[in-house]
Design a protein around this motif. Structure first.
Motif, PDB file in Angstrom:
ATOM      1  N   SER A  53      23.291   6.090  21.813  1.00 38.15           N
ATOM      2  CA  SER A  53      24.204   6.631  22.833  1.00 38.15           C
ATOM      3  C   SER A  53      23.944   8.114  23.092  1.00 38.15           C
ATOM      4  O   SER A  53      24.425   8.667  24.075  1.00 38.15           O
ATOM      5  CB  SER A  53      25.659   6.436  22.388  1.00 38.15           C
ATOM      6  OG  SER A  53      25.882   7.054  21.124  1.00 38.15           O
ATOM      7  N   ASP A  54      23.182   8.736  22.195  1.00 44.59           N
ATOM      8  CA  ASP A  54      22.862  10.163  22.330  1.00 44.59           C
ATOM      9  C   ASP A  54      21.909  10.365  23.506  1.00 44.59           C
ATOM     10  O   ASP A  54      20.798   9.832  23.515  1.00 44.59           O
ATOM     11  CB  ASP A  54      22.202  10.668  21.041  1.00 44.59           C
ATOM     12  CG  ASP A  54      22.015  12.172  21.038  1.00 44.59           C
ATOM     13  OD1 ASP A  54      22.161  12.801  22.108  1.00 44.59           O
ATOM     14  OD2 ASP A  54      21.713  12.728  19.964  1.00 44.59           O
ATOM     15  N   PRO A  55      22.315  11.141  24.522  1.00 45.17           N
ATOM     16  CA  PRO A  55      21.439  11.362  25.699  1.00 45.17           C
ATOM     17  C   PRO A  55      20.132  12.055  25.358  1.00 45.17           C
ATOM     18  O   PRO A  55      19.148  11.918  26.077  1.00 45.17           O
ATOM     19  CB  PRO A  55      22.301  12.226  26.627  1.00 45.17           C
ATOM     20  CG  PRO A  55      23.352  12.836  25.747  1.00 45.17           C
ATOM     21  CD  PRO A  55      23.603  11.847  24.665  1.00 45.17           C
ATOM     22  N   HIS A  56      20.100  12.803  24.227  1.00 42.91           N
ATOM     23  CA  HIS A  56      18.867  13.480  23.823  1.00 42.91           C
ATOM     24  C   HIS A  56      17.766  12.486  23.449  1.00 42.91           C
ATOM     25  O   HIS A  56      16.585  12.833  23.434  1.00 42.91           O
ATOM     26  CB  HIS A  56      19.135  14.409  22.623  1.00 42.91           C
ATOM     27  CG  HIS A  56      19.981  15.592  22.969  1.00 42.91           C
ATOM     28  ND1 HIS A  56      21.319  15.637  22.704  1.00 42.91           N
ATOM     29  CD2 HIS A  56      19.669  16.772  23.571  1.00 42.91           C
ATOM     30  CE1 HIS A  56      21.813  16.802  23.116  1.00 42.91           C
ATOM     31  NE2 HIS A  56      20.839  17.514  23.642  1.00 42.91           N
ATOM     32  N   LEU A  57      18.175  11.253  23.129  1.00 41.62           N
ATOM     33  CA  LEU A  57      17.188  10.237  22.737  1.00 41.62           C
ATOM     34  C   LEU A  57      16.738   9.370  23.912  1.00 41.62           C
ATOM     35  O   LEU A  57      15.947   8.459  23.740  1.00 41.62           O
ATOM     36  CB  LEU A  57      17.768   9.340  21.632  1.00 41.62           C
ATOM     37  CG  LEU A  57      18.122  10.051  20.321  1.00 41.62           C
ATOM     38  CD1 LEU A  57      18.697   9.063  19.319  1.00 41.62           C
ATOM     39  CD2 LEU A  57      16.906  10.751  19.733  1.00 41.62           C
ATOM     40  N   HIS A  58      17.261   9.680  25.108  1.00 42.76           N
ATOM     41  CA  HIS A  58      16.838   8.955  26.306  1.00 42.76           C
ATOM     42  C   HIS A  58      15.975   9.881  27.166  1.00 42.76           C
ATOM     43  O   HIS A  58      16.274  10.149  28.333  1.00 42.76           O
ATOM     44  CB  HIS A  58      18.054   8.448  27.082  1.00 42.76           C
ATOM     45  CG  HIS A  58      18.830   7.401  26.350  1.00 42.76           C
ATOM     46  ND1 HIS A  58      18.420   6.085  26.267  1.00 42.76           N
ATOM     47  CD2 HIS A  58      19.985   7.476  25.629  1.00 42.76           C
ATOM     48  CE1 HIS A  58      19.293   5.395  25.550  1.00 42.76           C
ATOM     49  NE2 HIS A  58      20.243   6.217  25.140  1.00 42.76           N
ATOM     50  N   THR A  59      14.917  10.375  26.555  1.00 43.12           N
ATOM     51  CA  THR A  59      13.982  11.274  27.232  1.00 43.12           C
ATOM     52  C   THR A  59      12.592  10.645  27.230  1.00 43.12           C
ATOM     53  O   THR A  59      12.343   9.690  26.478  1.00 43.12           O
ATOM     54  CB  THR A  59      13.940  12.639  26.514  1.00 43.12           C
ATOM     55  OG1 THR A  59      13.491  12.432  25.165  1.00 43.12           O
ATOM     56  CG2 THR A  59      15.309  13.301  26.498  1.00 43.12           C
TER      57      THR A  59
END
Length: 314
Positions: A53-59
């Protein structure tokens, strides 16, 4: 040689790694542990990046990392299960079709992983050298382009390799001093002049490996120079991530360069590098990419807790 004297080879025999029961036992435990650990580690990375759910991991970087882990799952499964299964078998055999299939998947996986590593180097270059344009350049469309290109190049590379090999005449010699099938060993068993074919394999696999390796190293040198010119806390973190990428590149390309640039250097060295490539590299990649990445470690712990909680409930 007259066609009437040809005996059709329907299977190949592996000499394996050792005839000593004690050494085989150690290899069995060692290989099984590494294989299971690499499967679990890469699967956990894929699961973490899929449900995170962490947006930093959707890069883009993590998108490419998830695909690299998926390829490592395939890479560790091409030769390792057969190696483990054969360790205590007196007669280690593989069918002709199975041998060709093994070669095909080895080169598909190798080609895809090579392009993904180049894509990851490009991603780090853009992130560090052109940070203001990162999201524009590394768009979802660019990520999909890299992924499709990786699979296309891997498939084309593998088909080209096999196109020259699948119809080679084999006249009875069917013993491979290895634990898996690959082109250099297989070509030597053909009952025809294979000098030009060996040159083709060297050009296709060896030069591509060496060329890609030096392109990547030069790219990382450029990035390191850029980091040193603009020192900061953020760039220090980027350099830490970069060191993981460089380590993976060296581990991946090192064995390939020996296999295909100096294919007759040493049988024992070939076997050692083959074990390293088949077992160590897929096992080390998850460790290298997560060991100094706090975001990944926190996300993976969260997923593990969720899996344990779900298991307790069910």
């Amino acid at each position: 040689m007259d066609g009437a004297n040809h005996s059709v080879v329907s299977e190949f025999v592996f000499l394996g790694l050792s005839n000593s029961w004690e050494i085989q036992l150690v290899l069995f435990v060692f290989s099984s542990m590494l294989y299971v650990a690499s499967m679990m580690g890469n699967s956990l990375i894929i699961l973490t990046l899929t449900v995170a759910s962490d947006p930093h991991l959707h890069t883009p970087m993590y998108f490419l990392l998830a695909n690299l882990s998926f390829i490592d799952l395939g890479g560790s499964s091409v030769a390792s299960p057969k190696l483990i299964y054969d360790l205590f078998r007196k007669c280690k055999v593989i069918s002709f079709g199975g041998c060709i299939a093994q070669i095909f998947f080895i080169h598909v996986v190798g080609g895809v992983e090579m392009v993904l590593l180049i894509a990851m180097a490009f991603d780090r270059y853009v992130a560090i050298c052109k940070p203001l344009h990162y999201l524009t350049i590394m768009s979802p469309r660019m990520c999909i382009f890299f992924l499709v290109s990786a699979w296309m190049i891997g498939l084309i590379h593998s088909v080209i390799q096999l196109a020259f090999v699948v119809n080679l005449p084999f006249c009875g010699l069917n013993v491979l001093d290895s634990f898996y099938c690959d082109l250099p060993q297989l070509i030597r068993l053909a009952c025809t002049d294979t000098y030009q074919l060996e040159l083709m394999v060297t050009a296709n696999s060896g030069l591509i490996s060496v060329g890609s390796f030096f392109i990547l190293i030069i790219s990382y040198i450029v990035i390191i120079v850029t980091v040193q010119k603009h020192p900061s806390a953020g760039l220090s973190k980027a350099l830490s991530t970069l060191s993981a990428h460089i380590t993976v590149v060296v581990f991946f390309f090192g064995p390939l360069i020996f296999f295909y640039t100096w294919p007759s250097l040493s049988t024992q060295l070939d076997k050692f590098l083959a074990i390293f490539d088949a077992l160590f590299t897929p096992f080390l990649n998850p460790i290298i990419y997560t060991f100094r990445n706090q975001e990944m470690k926190v996300a993976m712990r969260r997923v593990c807790r969720q899996l344990v909680s779900y298991r307790k409930i069910s």
